[in-house]
Design an enzyme around this catalytic site. Structure first.
Site, PDB file in Angstrom:
ATOM      1  N   ARG A 282      -7.918  -1.039  -2.894  1.00 24.55           N
ATOM      2  CA  ARG A 282      -7.520  -0.359  -1.661  1.00 24.55           C
ATOM      3  C   ARG A 282      -8.340   0.918  -1.598  1.00 24.55           C
ATOM      4  NH1 ARG A 282      -1.925   1.057   1.270  1.00 24.55           N
ATOM      5  NH2 ARG A 282      -2.261  -1.106   1.814  1.00 24.55           N
TER       6      ARG A 282
ATOM      7  N   HIS B  91      -7.406  -5.425   6.808  1.00 19.70           N
ATOM      8  CA  HIS B  91      -6.261  -5.513   5.886  1.00 19.70           C
ATOM      9  C   HIS B  91      -5.791  -6.976   5.850  1.00 19.70           C
ATOM     10  CE1 HIS B  91      -2.989  -4.359   3.460  1.00 19.70           C
ATOM     11  NE2 HIS B  91      -2.229  -3.707   4.325  1.00 19.70           N
TER      12      HIS B  91
ATOM     13  N   GLN C 235      -2.181  -8.217   4.612  1.00 19.21           N
ATOM     14  CA  GLN C 235      -1.061  -7.996   5.532  1.00 19.21           C
ATOM     15  C   GLN C 235      -0.965  -9.141   6.545  1.00 19.21           C
ATOM     16  OE1 GLN C 235       1.212  -5.249   5.551  1.00 19.21           O
ATOM     17  NE2 GLN C 235       2.271  -6.693   6.855  1.00 19.21           N
TER      18      GLN C 235
ATOM     19  N   ASP D 193       1.093  -0.381  14.948  1.00 18.17           N
ATOM     20  CA  ASP D 193       0.800   0.285  13.672  1.00 18.17           C
ATOM     21  C   ASP D 193       0.784   1.792  13.965  1.00 18.17           C
ATOM     22  OD1 ASP D 193      -0.010   0.794  11.054  1.00 18.17           O
ATOM     23  OD2 ASP D 193      -2.081   0.135  11.350  1.00 18.17           O
TER      24      ASP D 193
ATOM     25  N   CYS E 262       3.246  -3.382  10.106  1.00 17.63           N
ATOM     26  CA  CYS E 262       2.913  -3.529   8.678  1.00 17.63           C
ATOM     27  C   CYS E 262       3.654  -2.518   7.808  1.00 17.63           C
ATOM     28  CB  CYS E 262       1.407  -3.415   8.489  1.00 17.63           C
ATOM     29  SG  CYS E 262       0.708  -1.824   8.963  1.00 17.63           S
TER      30      CYS E 262
ATOM     31  N   ARG F 265       4.936  -9.985   1.626  1.00 17.56           N
ATOM     32  CA  ARG F 265       3.709  -9.556   0.924  1.00 17.56           C
ATOM     33  C   ARG F 265       3.747 -10.086  -0.515  1.00 17.56           C
ATOM     34  NH1 ARG F 265       1.010  -4.971   2.662  1.00 17.56           N
ATOM     35  NH2 ARG F 265      -0.493  -5.578   1.057  1.00 17.56           N
TER      36      ARG F 265
HETATM   37  N1  NVA Z   1      -3.653   1.407   9.649  1.00 15.87           N
HETATM   38  C1  NVA Z   1      -2.871   1.865   8.521  1.00 15.87           C
HETATM   39  C2  NVA Z   1      -2.278   0.705   7.796  1.00 15.87           C
HETATM   40  C3  NVA Z   1      -1.408   1.063   6.614  1.00 15.87           C
HETATM   41  C4  NVA Z   1      -0.887  -0.118   5.871  1.00 15.87           C
HETATM   42  C5  NVA Z   1      -3.742   2.707   7.616  1.00 15.87           C
HETATM   43  O1  NVA Z   1      -4.908   2.339   7.378  1.00 15.87           O
HETATM   44  O2  NVA Z   1      -3.293   3.746   7.142  1.00 15.87           O
HETATM   45  N1   CP Z   2       1.599  -2.405   4.793  1.00 19.46           N
HETATM   46  C1   CP Z   2       1.067  -1.851   3.685  1.00 19.46           C
HETATM   47  O1   CP Z   2      -0.054  -2.207   3.271  1.00 19.46           O
HETATM   48  O2   CP Z   2       1.879  -0.948   3.064  1.00 19.46           O
HETATM   49  P1   CP Z   2       1.472   0.064   1.901  1.00 19.46           P
HETATM   50  O3   CP Z   2       0.505   1.044   2.479  1.00 19.46           O
HETATM   51  O4   CP Z   2       2.764   0.687   1.481  1.00 19.46           O
HETATM   52  O5   CP Z   2       0.826  -0.724   0.778  1.00 19.46           O
END
Ligand code: NVA
Ligand code: CP
Length: 304
Positions: A102, A129, A132, A217, A257, A285
């Protein structure tokens, strides 16, 4: 080597297999059955961004499959102090069986895949992502059946999640209506590539008309915190409220998400309401990533 960096790294048939297998794994887990297929296997998890769901689901998933997950924060490993990505990938992949990242830079995930010697999973980048989307598609299937031929409305930012919904529209055969404020549209390369599967709107009500699923989101993703107040103004007309939900089909559902900000991108009434599937989506998940891990181990063994 089979990686999972974007949804289109695997065929639609394989995506559906991963989801169907996840539904079986979930039932087996709930029945207390033990499945130690990944005994003695190690997953390295590299994070340079925060996470609740992704970290817990991968770590618990590996434990449930008899294996081990290693949490590696960028703050603690030499990668964060400037060790080259290629060197890090060579070393870590010589010791573990699979790597999950990540990180902000999508390019870094690609470099791990090209320099390392084990399967690589994208657990969120600035671009996409895909994990997800596996959970979202599994959740839709469990609650509403096949998503093929349905209409999905994306309301909010044209961000990493929106990009992955564009990829999913093609892979799973649904129509995607995307409503964003002007200047917050998805990346132009994604628009060009997925144009046959999407329609862009600058009005949320129009995008939601007769849709089967509404997804949103956060307005400011991780790394965009300093844009929060500017975005609150730009996205004001894109909040998911019950009035907006009323434009969808009467049996439509809502997904997010998470993490969510009640009173910003979604009202409490919607996210905590009867059409919301967010808790089921979050739990899935765990099950779908266990299925993904099994698929990648199996596919990479077959490749050898
Ligand atoms: N668009 C958000 C998704 C988090 C799971 C981010 O990148 O922070
Ligand atoms: N939806 C998601 O990826 O959550 P986290 O950022 O908590 O991993």
């Amino acid at each position: 080597m089979q990686h999972f960096i974007n949804l289109d790294d695997v065929s639609s048939q394989a995506l559906n297999h991963i989801i169907d297998q996840a539904i079986v794994l979930k039932k087996q887990h709930q029945a207390g059955e033990i499945n130690e297929t990944l005994k003695n296997k190690t997953l390295a998890m590299i994070f340079d961004k925060s996470s609740t769901r992704t970290r817990v689901s991968f770590e618990a998933g590996m434990a449930q499959l008899g294996g081990h997950a290693l949490f590696l924060s960028n703050r603690d490993i030499q990668l964060g102090r400037g060790e080259p990505t290629t060197d890090t990938a060579i070393v870590i992949s010589s010791m573990v069986d699979l790597i999950m990242l990540r990180v902000s830079s999508h390019e870094m995930i690609n470099t791990f895949a090209s320099s390392g010697s084990v399967p690589v999973i994208n657990a969120l980048s600035d671009e996409s992502h895909p994990c997800q989307l596996l959970a979202d598609m599994m959740t839709y299937k469990e609650h509403k059946g096949a998503i093929q031929g349905k209409t999905v409305a994306w309301v909010g930012d044209g961000n990493n999640m929106c990009h992955t919904y564009m990829q999913a529209a093609k892979a799973f055969g649904f129509t995607l209506n995307i409503a964003t404020p002007v200047n917050y549209e998805p990346d132009q390369a994604f628009i060009n590539h997925y144009q046959d599967h999407i329609t862009l709107f600058d009005n949320a009500e129009q995008a939601c008309h007769n849709a089967d699923l509404l997804v949103t989101d956060v307005w400011a993703s991780m790394g965009q915190e300093e844009e929060q107040s500017k975005r609150e103004i730009a996205f004001k007309a894109f909040q998911v409220t019950q009035a907006l939900m009323n434009n969808l089909k009467s049996d439509a559902v809502f997904m997010h998400c998470l993490p969510a900000h009640r009173g910003e991108e979604v009202s409490a009434e919607v996210i905590d309401g009867t059409q919301s599937l967010v808790w089921q989506e979050a739990e899935n998940r765990l099950h779908v990533q266990k299925s993904l891990l099994l698929y990648l181990f199996q596919a990479s063994k077959t490749d050898e």
